[in-house]
Write an enzyme that holds these catalytic residues in place. Sequence first.
Site, PDB file in Angstrom:
ATOM      1  N   ALA A   1      -3.727   2.251   8.295  1.00 13.27           N
ATOM      2  CA  ALA A   1      -3.098   0.926   8.486  1.00 13.27           C
ATOM      3  C   ALA A   1      -3.748   0.202   9.659  1.00 13.27           C
ATOM      4  O   ALA A   1      -4.667  -0.613   9.455  1.00 13.27           O
ATOM      5  CB  ALA A   1      -1.605   1.089   8.671  1.00 13.27           C
ATOM      6  N   ARG A   2      -3.321   0.498  10.867  1.00 16.40           N
ATOM      7  CA  ARG A   2      -3.889  -0.150  12.045  1.00 16.40           C
ATOM      8  C   ARG A   2      -3.882   0.831  13.213  1.00 16.40           C
ATOM      9  O   ARG A   2      -2.886   1.558  13.418  1.00 16.40           O
ATOM     10  CB  ARG A   2      -3.079  -1.390  12.440  1.00 16.40           C
ATOM     11  CG  ARG A   2      -3.384  -2.624  11.610  1.00 16.40           C
ATOM     12  CD  ARG A   2      -4.807  -3.143  11.868  1.00 16.40           C
ATOM     13  NE  ARG A   2      -5.166  -4.295  11.079  1.00 16.40           N
ATOM     14  CZ  ARG A   2      -5.816  -4.282   9.899  1.00 16.40           C
ATOM     15  NH1 ARG A   2      -6.159  -3.132   9.358  1.00 16.40           N
ATOM     16  NH2 ARG A   2      -6.126  -5.402   9.286  1.00 16.40           N
TER      17      ARG A   2
ATOM     18  N   ASP B   1      -8.618   6.083   9.616  1.00 17.42           N
ATOM     19  CA  ASP B   1      -9.587   5.073   9.166  1.00 17.42           C
ATOM     20  C   ASP B   1      -9.653   3.918  10.158  1.00 17.42           C
ATOM     21  O   ASP B   1     -10.567   3.109  10.105  1.00 17.42           O
ATOM     22  CB  ASP B   1      -9.172   4.550   7.776  1.00 17.42           C
ATOM     23  CG  ASP B   1     -10.179   3.562   7.197  1.00 17.42           C
ATOM     24  OD1 ASP B   1     -11.394   3.870   7.222  1.00 17.42           O
ATOM     25  OD2 ASP B   1      -9.780   2.483   6.735  1.00 17.42           O
TER      26      ASP B   1
ATOM     27  N   ASP C   1      11.467   2.175   5.625  1.00 18.69           N
ATOM     28  CA  ASP C   1      11.054   0.774   5.776  1.00 18.69           C
ATOM     29  C   ASP C   1      12.333  -0.007   6.085  1.00 18.69           C
ATOM     30  O   ASP C   1      13.341   0.170   5.389  1.00 18.69           O
ATOM     31  CB  ASP C   1      10.428   0.275   4.460  1.00 18.69           C
ATOM     32  CG  ASP C   1       9.757  -1.086   4.607  1.00 18.69           C
ATOM     33  OD1 ASP C   1       8.548  -1.182   4.320  1.00 18.69           O
ATOM     34  OD2 ASP C   1      10.442  -2.061   5.009  1.00 18.69           O
TER      35      ASP C   1
ATOM     36  N   ALA D   1     -10.830  -1.047   2.793  1.00 19.52           N
ATOM     37  CA  ALA D   1     -11.056  -2.144   1.841  1.00 19.52           C
ATOM     38  C   ALA D   1     -12.489  -2.172   1.339  1.00 19.52           C
ATOM     39  O   ALA D   1     -12.865  -3.091   0.603  1.00 19.52           O
ATOM     40  CB  ALA D   1     -10.739  -3.464   2.531  1.00 19.52           C
TER      41      ALA D   1
ATOM     42  N   HIS E   1     -13.141   2.477   9.245  1.00 17.96           N
ATOM     43  CA  HIS E   1     -12.398   1.331   8.676  1.00 17.96           C
ATOM     44  C   HIS E   1     -12.952   0.972   7.286  1.00 17.96           C
ATOM     45  O   HIS E   1     -13.445  -0.141   7.069  1.00 17.96           O
ATOM     46  CB  HIS E   1     -12.450   0.119   9.622  1.00 17.96           C
ATOM     47  CG  HIS E   1     -11.312  -0.842   9.391  1.00 17.96           C
ATOM     48  ND1 HIS E   1     -10.711  -1.551  10.392  1.00 17.96           N
ATOM     49  CD2 HIS E   1     -10.666  -1.213   8.251  1.00 17.96           C
ATOM     50  CE1 HIS E   1      -9.755  -2.328   9.889  1.00 17.96           C
ATOM     51  NE2 HIS E   1      -9.722  -2.127   8.576  1.00 17.96           N
ATOM     52  N   LEU E   2     -12.815   1.931   6.390  1.00 14.45           N
ATOM     53  CA  LEU E   2     -13.379   1.764   5.040  1.00 14.45           C
ATOM     54  C   LEU E   2     -12.329   1.455   3.985  1.00 14.45           C
ATOM     55  O   LEU E   2     -12.644   1.387   2.802  1.00 14.45           O
ATOM     56  CB  LEU E   2     -14.104   3.056   4.620  1.00 14.45           C
ATOM     57  CG  LEU E   2     -15.347   3.442   5.408  1.00 14.45           C
ATOM     58  CD1 LEU E   2     -15.957   4.725   4.829  1.00 14.45           C
ATOM     59  CD2 LEU E   2     -16.382   2.326   5.370  1.00 14.45           C
TER      60      LEU E   2
ATOM     61  N   GLU F   1     -12.262  -1.142  17.751  1.00 17.39           N
ATOM     62  CA  GLU F   1     -13.276  -0.860  16.713  1.00 17.39           C
ATOM     63  C   GLU F   1     -14.541  -1.655  17.005  1.00 17.39           C
ATOM     64  O   GLU F   1     -14.448  -2.876  17.185  1.00 17.39           O
ATOM     65  CB  GLU F   1     -12.713  -1.210  15.342  1.00 17.39           C
ATOM     66  CG  GLU F   1     -11.524  -0.333  14.972  1.00 17.39           C
ATOM     67  CD  GLU F   1     -10.940  -0.636  13.584  1.00 17.39           C
ATOM     68  OE1 GLU F   1     -11.502  -1.491  12.878  1.00 17.39           O
ATOM     69  OE2 GLU F   1      -9.939  -0.010  13.240  1.00 17.39           O
TER      70      GLU F   1
ATOM     71  N   ILE G   1       0.831  -1.208   0.000  1.00 19.43           N
ATOM     72  CA  ILE G   1       0.000   0.000   0.000  1.00 19.43           C
ATOM     73  C   ILE G   1       0.868   1.261   0.000  1.00 19.43           C
ATOM     74  O   ILE G   1       0.614   2.195  -0.766  1.00 19.43           O
ATOM     75  CB  ILE G   1      -0.977  -0.020   1.202  1.00 19.43           C
ATOM     76  CG1 ILE G   1      -1.895  -1.257   1.085  1.00 19.43           C
ATOM     77  CG2 ILE G   1      -1.815   1.258   1.253  1.00 19.43           C
ATOM     78  CD1 ILE G   1      -2.744  -1.542   2.304  1.00 19.43           C
TER      79      ILE G   1
HETATM   80  P1  NAD Z   1       2.841  -4.969   3.497  1.00 24.26           P
HETATM   81  O1  NAD Z   1       3.201  -6.155   4.327  1.00 24.26           O
HETATM   82  O2  NAD Z   1       2.839  -5.103   2.028  1.00 24.26           O
HETATM   83  O3  NAD Z   1       3.779  -3.731   3.874  1.00 24.26           O
HETATM   84  C1  NAD Z   1       4.094  -3.404   5.194  1.00 24.26           C
HETATM   85  C2  NAD Z   1       5.489  -2.808   5.189  1.00 24.26           C
HETATM   86  O4  NAD Z   1       5.759  -2.331   6.503  1.00 24.26           O
HETATM   87  C3  NAD Z   1       6.581  -3.819   4.830  1.00 24.26           C
HETATM   88  O5  NAD Z   1       7.319  -3.366   3.703  1.00 24.26           O
HETATM   89  C4  NAD Z   1       7.438  -3.873   6.074  1.00 24.26           C
HETATM   90  O6  NAD Z   1       8.806  -4.047   5.803  1.00 24.26           O
HETATM   91  C5  NAD Z   1       7.157  -2.510   6.677  1.00 24.26           C
HETATM   92  N1  NAD Z   1       7.524  -2.389   8.085  1.00 24.26           N
HETATM   93  C6  NAD Z   1       7.575  -3.367   9.033  1.00 24.26           C
HETATM   94  N2  NAD Z   1       8.032  -2.847  10.192  1.00 24.26           N
HETATM   95  C7  NAD Z   1       8.262  -1.531   9.963  1.00 24.26           C
HETATM   96  C8  NAD Z   1       8.759  -0.473  10.774  1.00 24.26           C
HETATM   97  N3  NAD Z   1       9.117  -0.670  12.045  1.00 24.26           N
HETATM   98  N4  NAD Z   1       8.852   0.756  10.221  1.00 24.26           N
HETATM   99  C9  NAD Z   1       8.514   0.974   8.924  1.00 24.26           C
HETATM  100  N5  NAD Z   1       8.069  -0.007   8.109  1.00 24.26           N
HETATM  101  C10 NAD Z   1       7.938  -1.233   8.623  1.00 24.26           C
HETATM  102  O7  NAD Z   1       1.409  -4.500   4.049  1.00 24.26           O
HETATM  103  P2  NAD Z   1       0.281  -3.701   3.240  1.00 24.26           P
HETATM  104  O8  NAD Z   1      -0.567  -4.677   2.508  1.00 24.26           O
HETATM  105  O9  NAD Z   1       0.906  -2.574   2.531  1.00 24.26           O
HETATM  106  O10 NAD Z   1      -0.600  -3.174   4.466  1.00 24.26           O
HETATM  107  C11 NAD Z   1      -0.133  -2.110   5.295  1.00 24.26           C
HETATM  108  C12 NAD Z   1      -1.078  -1.937   6.481  1.00 24.26           C
HETATM  109  O11 NAD Z   1      -2.381  -1.571   6.024  1.00 24.26           O
HETATM  110  C13 NAD Z   1      -1.281  -3.187   7.344  1.00 24.26           C
HETATM  111  O12 NAD Z   1      -1.330  -2.803   8.696  1.00 24.26           O
HETATM  112  C14 NAD Z   1      -2.649  -3.697   6.914  1.00 24.26           C
HETATM  113  O13 NAD Z   1      -3.270  -4.476   7.900  1.00 24.26           O
HETATM  114  C15 NAD Z   1      -3.361  -2.365   6.697  1.00 24.26           C
HETATM  115  N6  NAD Z   1      -4.560  -2.408   5.829  1.00 24.26           N
HETATM  116  C16 NAD Z   1      -5.610  -1.626   6.203  1.00 24.26           C
HETATM  117  C17 NAD Z   1      -6.730  -1.594   5.400  1.00 24.26           C
HETATM  118  C18 NAD Z   1      -7.925  -0.761   5.804  1.00 24.26           C
HETATM  119  O14 NAD Z   1      -9.033  -1.157   5.494  1.00 24.26           O
HETATM  120  N7  NAD Z   1      -7.751   0.365   6.448  1.00 24.26           N
HETATM  121  C19 NAD Z   1      -6.789  -2.355   4.220  1.00 24.26           C
HETATM  122  C20 NAD Z   1      -5.684  -3.126   3.863  1.00 24.26           C
HETATM  123  C21 NAD Z   1      -4.554  -3.143   4.681  1.00 24.26           C
HETATM  124  C1  MLT Z   2      -7.376  -5.558   5.938  1.00 24.80           C
HETATM  125  O1  MLT Z   2      -6.534  -5.860   6.777  1.00 24.80           O
HETATM  126  O2  MLT Z   2      -7.463  -6.144   4.859  1.00 24.80           O
HETATM  127  C2  MLT Z   2      -8.299  -4.446   6.216  1.00 24.80           C
HETATM  128  O3  MLT Z   2      -8.243  -3.969   7.470  1.00 24.80           O
HETATM  129  C3  MLT Z   2      -9.613  -4.509   5.580  1.00 24.80           C
HETATM  130  C4  MLT Z   2     -10.712  -5.296   6.199  1.00 24.80           C
HETATM  131  O4  MLT Z   2     -11.003  -5.152   7.360  1.00 24.80           O
HETATM  132  O5  MLT Z   2     -11.318  -6.113   5.507  1.00 24.80           O
END
Ligand code: NAD
Ligand code: MLT
Length: 318
Positions: A235-236, A260, A175, A289, A286-287, A265, A156
């Site tokens: 992210a989280r 988000d 990263d 996705a 939390h939208l 939650e 992302i």
């Molecule tokens: P990903 O695993 O592809 O990328 C995460 C990155 O974070 C990796 O490159 C990793 O090396 C890096 N990382 C780990 N520790 C770190 C640190 N201490 N400092 C900086 N970077 C660090 O994950 P993604 O698919 O890109 O997802 C990112 C986040 O988004 C996750 O927490 C995921 O759960 C969340 N997410 C949220 C939603 C939502 O609905 N809001 C949807 C999808 C994903």
């Molecule tokens: C995820 O980790 O994929 C997101 O938080 C989205 C979801 O809750 O489905």
Amino acid sequence: MPLNIRKVLVCDAVDKSCVELLEQHGIKVTYKLKLPVEELCQEVKNFDAAIVRSDTKITAEVLAAGSGSLKVVGRAGAGVDNIDVPAATAQNVVVLNTPGGNSISACELTCILIGSLARPVVPAGQSMKEGRWDRKLYAGTELYGKTLAVLGLGRIGREVAIRMKTWGMRIIGYDPITTEAEAKAAGIEKMTLEEIWPLADYITVHTPLIPATRNLISAETLAKCKQGVKVVNVARGGIIDEQAVLDGLESGKVAGAAFDVYPEEPPKSAVTKALISHPKVVATPHLGASTSEAQVRVAVEVAEQFIALNGTSPKYTS
Ligand code: NAD
Ligand code: MLT
């Protein structure tokens, strides 16, 4: 060895394409959404597998209740924080997820939130609905020429960087794993966190929530940032310390924030509620996705993995 998954319990609102695909492969699917934990513990005894999004928590207690029947837990989404993975592993329960299926949607929401911090479209739109015409009150700033820090350069984070670069932003990022060359390919100047703090106009976090990223943005790190920095968390909950942002909004150190995701939650704590109500905060439930495209993608991906675990390959009849 094939797992022979025959009965699947779907616990959260997963797109119907998942059910269709599983049923085409002889897997029976039962939808029981938002079950209280006691009922969930009873139900899992009757299924080979469960599919969740983020609402249902597959805890050690739920896994123990399903011991002897439950073989797989599938997460139609990226993060598996709502599944007790060590407990599942100890019980030989396979945990699988669909990490890439909703990345574009989460990225696009992030970009929209960054935009909404630059131009106050949310309060301006609300003022119009209330019959006002306040042009001066809702002036904004350009993103062009500003510096965006992306923390976490995975799926992302990199997509956000690529898009915001085209808006004329300078993209810097951190990263611990992504290489400088990978970052450069997405238009990101890789730096240390200490180099990033004083340069960023906007900071967006895209890491998992792990001990190293809890409170990655805190009172201590905000103190090293520019006056008027803006922060975004799609992210989280917990990666950005909410109390530190609230204090920063009050002092002027933080000029805006968008969230988000939340430590709990739906949010219950007074701090999260104060943050959501703050006039300089844009909050969504939390939208990330929640798009039709992402939901179909993650639903199909989770079903395909179940079918593969049964030792067959997915066939599509519709
Ligand atoms: P990903 O695993 O592809 O990328 C995460 C990155 O974070 C990796 O490159 C990793 O090396 C890096 N990382 C780990 N520790 C770190 C640190 N201490 N400092 C900086 N970077 C660090 O994950 P993604 O698919 O890109 O997802 C990112 C986040 O988004 C996750 O927490 C995921 O759960 C969340 N997410 C949220 C939603 C939502 O609905 N809001 C949807 C999808 C994903
Ligand atoms: C995820 O980790 O994929 C997101 O938080 C989205 C979801 O809750 O489905």
